[in-house]
Motif scaffolding. Structure first.
Motif, short mmCIF file in Angstrom:
data_model
loop_
_atom_site.label_atom_id
_atom_site.label_comp_id
_atom_site.label_asym_id
_atom_site.label_seq_id
_atom_site.Cartn_x
_atom_site.Cartn_y
_atom_site.Cartn_z
N TYR A 89 0.81 -1.22 0.00
CA TYR A 89 0.00 0.00 0.00
C TYR A 89 0.84 1.27 0.00
N CYS A 90 2.17 1.17 -0.09
CA CYS A 90 3.06 2.31 0.14
C CYS A 90 2.74 3.49 -0.78
N PHE A 91 2.53 4.66 -0.19
CA PHE A 91 2.19 5.87 -0.96
C PHE A 91 3.34 6.33 -1.85
N ALA A 92 4.56 5.85 -1.58
CA ALA A 92 5.73 6.29 -2.35
C ALA A 92 5.92 5.49 -3.64
N ARG A 93 5.20 4.43 -3.82
CA ARG A 93 5.40 3.58 -5.00
C ARG A 93 5.35 4.36 -6.32
N PRO A 94 4.38 5.26 -6.51
CA PRO A 94 4.31 5.97 -7.79
C PRO A 94 5.56 6.78 -8.14
N SER A 95 6.39 7.08 -7.15
CA SER A 95 7.60 7.86 -7.44
C SER A 95 8.58 7.10 -8.33
N HIS A 96 8.49 5.77 -8.35
CA HIS A 96 9.38 4.99 -9.22
C HIS A 96 9.03 5.18 -10.70
N SER A 97 7.83 5.66 -10.97
CA SER A 97 7.44 5.91 -12.36
C SER A 97 8.32 6.98 -12.99
N GLY A 231 14.68 6.93 26.81
CA GLY A 231 14.33 8.34 26.92
C GLY A 231 13.95 9.01 25.61
N VAL A 232 13.80 8.22 24.54
CA VAL A 232 13.42 8.77 23.24
C VAL A 232 11.90 8.85 23.15
N PRO A 233 11.33 10.01 22.87
CA PRO A 233 9.87 10.11 22.74
C PRO A 233 9.38 9.30 21.54
N VAL A 234 8.44 8.39 21.80
CA VAL A 234 7.93 7.53 20.72
C VAL A 234 6.42 7.61 20.63
N GLY A 235 5.92 7.46 19.42
CA GLY A 235 4.50 7.42 19.17
C GLY A 235 4.18 6.29 18.22
N VAL A 236 2.89 6.08 17.97
CA VAL A 236 2.46 5.04 17.03
C VAL A 236 1.60 5.68 15.96
N LEU A 237 1.82 5.27 14.74
CA LEU A 237 1.02 5.71 13.61
C LEU A 237 0.38 4.47 12.99
N ILE A 238 -0.93 4.37 13.10
CA ILE A 238 -1.64 3.22 12.53
C ILE A 238 -1.87 3.55 11.05
N ALA A 239 -1.00 3.01 10.21
CA ALA A 239 -1.02 3.43 8.81
C ALA A 239 -0.62 2.27 7.90
N PRO A 240 -1.52 1.97 6.95
CA PRO A 240 -2.85 2.54 6.82
C PRO A 240 -3.89 1.71 7.56
N TYR A 267 -3.53 8.07 12.97
CA TYR A 267 -3.85 7.04 11.99
C TYR A 267 -4.05 7.68 10.62
N VAL A 268 -3.92 6.87 9.57
CA VAL A 268 -4.12 7.31 8.19
C VAL A 268 -4.88 6.21 7.46
N LEU A 269 -5.93 6.59 6.74
CA LEU A 269 -6.65 5.62 5.94
C LEU A 269 -5.83 5.19 4.74
N LEU A 270 -6.13 4.02 4.23
CA LEU A 270 -5.51 3.55 3.00
C LEU A 270 -5.72 4.58 1.89
N ARG A 271 -4.64 4.90 1.19
CA ARG A 271 -4.70 5.84 0.08
C ARG A 271 -4.32 5.11 -1.22
N LEU A 272 -5.04 5.40 -2.29
CA LEU A 272 -4.82 4.68 -3.55
C LEU A 272 -4.58 5.63 -4.73
N PRO A 273 -3.58 6.50 -4.64
CA PRO A 273 -3.30 7.39 -5.77
C PRO A 273 -2.56 6.67 -6.90
N ASN A 274 -2.78 7.16 -8.10
CA ASN A 274 -2.05 6.70 -9.29
C ASN A 274 -2.00 5.17 -9.39
N GLU A 275 -0.79 4.59 -9.55
CA GLU A 275 -0.69 3.15 -9.80
C GLU A 275 -1.02 2.29 -8.58
#
Length: 363
Positions: A89-97, A231-240, A267-275
């Motif tokens: 689902y990676c949003f960066a995939r279209p950059s390979h185009s 001591g490193v501040p950490v969070g969670v991102l539920i993505a996607p 959190y971030v919903l699944l995104r389906l841009p381009n390819e």
């Protein structure tokens, strides 16, 4: 014939995409067709495991700027192009185009390492007109993907930022970040670093299908706890968040992350841009053919009748009843666990790197 060949396709072990989905810039397309000798089926069953190829490159500049209101940073540095994690689902995939490569299998098997990124970063933050703002390191593709073990480019960039007391943030799916815990812990004392772990599901088998070469969910949680204890501040991102695939894990991920030291969540919903929409449909048909149509229907319900709406403000969270339900579930558990925000990163300590002289500082 072409349709029969497509149905015969099987998932590739250790890879998220199942094929070299064409780039939107391609002028020609290669299609496998059964010639009557079952060659298409034989190739699918006997195809050798794809090996990862890494090409070294020299970047002209490494700090990228953006003005999107949907992301929490304005500057980023990406040591690598492409990502071996293979998250389907990676949003960066279209950059390979833009490289005349497929956003499908090429994105996760043909990688590029910016070997001069540390020196370019040092040069760019040394400029007299440079204004310090937190840098997101490895945000387009994961800075701690497997090839970082050998190339150490993310580590070297982090060393440049640490020397200059420059604030930096990470989002990662890798436990490999713990190898740099010495730098991260030191920077955290001056509010110079935050780390978000992206967690999609707690189901190891599902994770292996969705994000085959990322760290297993339990490994990410363990790494999260290690950083928290240092001591490193950490969070969670539920993505996607993926309806009918991973959304049932929403509350459980928040609970597990909080227990392992996360003090902020998003959190971030699944995104389906381009390819990505083609790669995603292919993945659904291979792994969940019984619910593929329903998943895509829910995606359209959350994006105004389209599979993806790129409008700022809603592209990450969607609209409509289904999106509202996910938001309310998240907010309820978020309040219950007492999540807050990670500390704001400090910019006032920044000291532009000094050119090293063999004679030292004489004056």
């Amino acid at each position: 014939m072409e349709e029969d060949a497509r149905k015969a396709q099987v998932p590739l072990k250790g890879r998220g995409a199942a094929s070299r989905v064409p780039s939107r810039f391609d002028t020609t397309e290669t299609v496998g067709v059964d010639d009557g000798w079952e060659s298409v089926y034989h190739e699918m069953e006997e195809a050798p495991r794809l090996r990862t190829q890494v090409q070294e490159e020299r970047a002209r500049a490494v700090i990228s700027r953006n003005s999107s209101p949907d992301v929490g940073f304005s500057a980023s540095v990406n040591p690598y192009r492409g990502c071996e994690h293979g998250c389907v689902y990676c949003f960066a995939r279209p950059s390979h185009s833009y490289l005349s490569l497929s956003p499908g299998l090429d994105f996760e098997t043909r990688l590029f390492a910016k070997t001069n990124a540390p020196e370019r970063l040092r040069a760019e933050i040394s400029k007299s007109n440079y204004k310090c703002a937190p840098i997101a390191l490895g945000i387009n593709t994961d800075g701690y993907q497997p090839i970082e073990r050998n190339y150490q480019i993310t580590r070297q960039c982090l060393e440049v930022l640490a020397d200059a007391k420059h604030p930096v943030s990470f989002v990662t799916k890798s436990a490999l970040i713990t190898k740099d815990i010495d730098l991260l812990a030191s920077m955290a004392k001056d509010r110079l670093v935050t780390v978000y772990f992206s967690v999609t599901t707690l189901d190891r088998k599902l994770s292996a299908k969705l994000e085959p070469r990322a760290a297993a969910p339990h490994a990410r949680l363990r790494a999260m706890n290690q950083l928290h204890e240092a001591g490193v501040p950490v969070g969670v991102l539920i993505a996607p968040v993926i309806p009918m695939i991973t959304d049932h894990d929403l509350e459980a991920i928040l609970q597990a992350a909080h227990e392992h030291g996360a003090r902020a969540a998003g959190y971030v919903l699944l995104r389906l841009p381009n390819e990505i929409k083609d790669i995603w449909r292919e993945w659904l048909e291979l792994h969940y053919p019984d619910r593929a149509a329903h998943v895509l229907s829910l995606m359209r319900q959350m994006h105004g009748g389209k599979e993806y709406d790129a409008s700022f403000g809603t592209r990450m969270s969607g609209t409509g009843p289904v999106a509202d339900l996910i938001r309310k579930r998240f907010e309820k558990k978020h309040r219950e666990l007492g999540f807050t925000r990670l500390p704001a990163l400090a910019t006032h300590l920044f000291q532009p790197p000094q050119e090293k002289s063999p004679q030292g500082q004489l004056f």
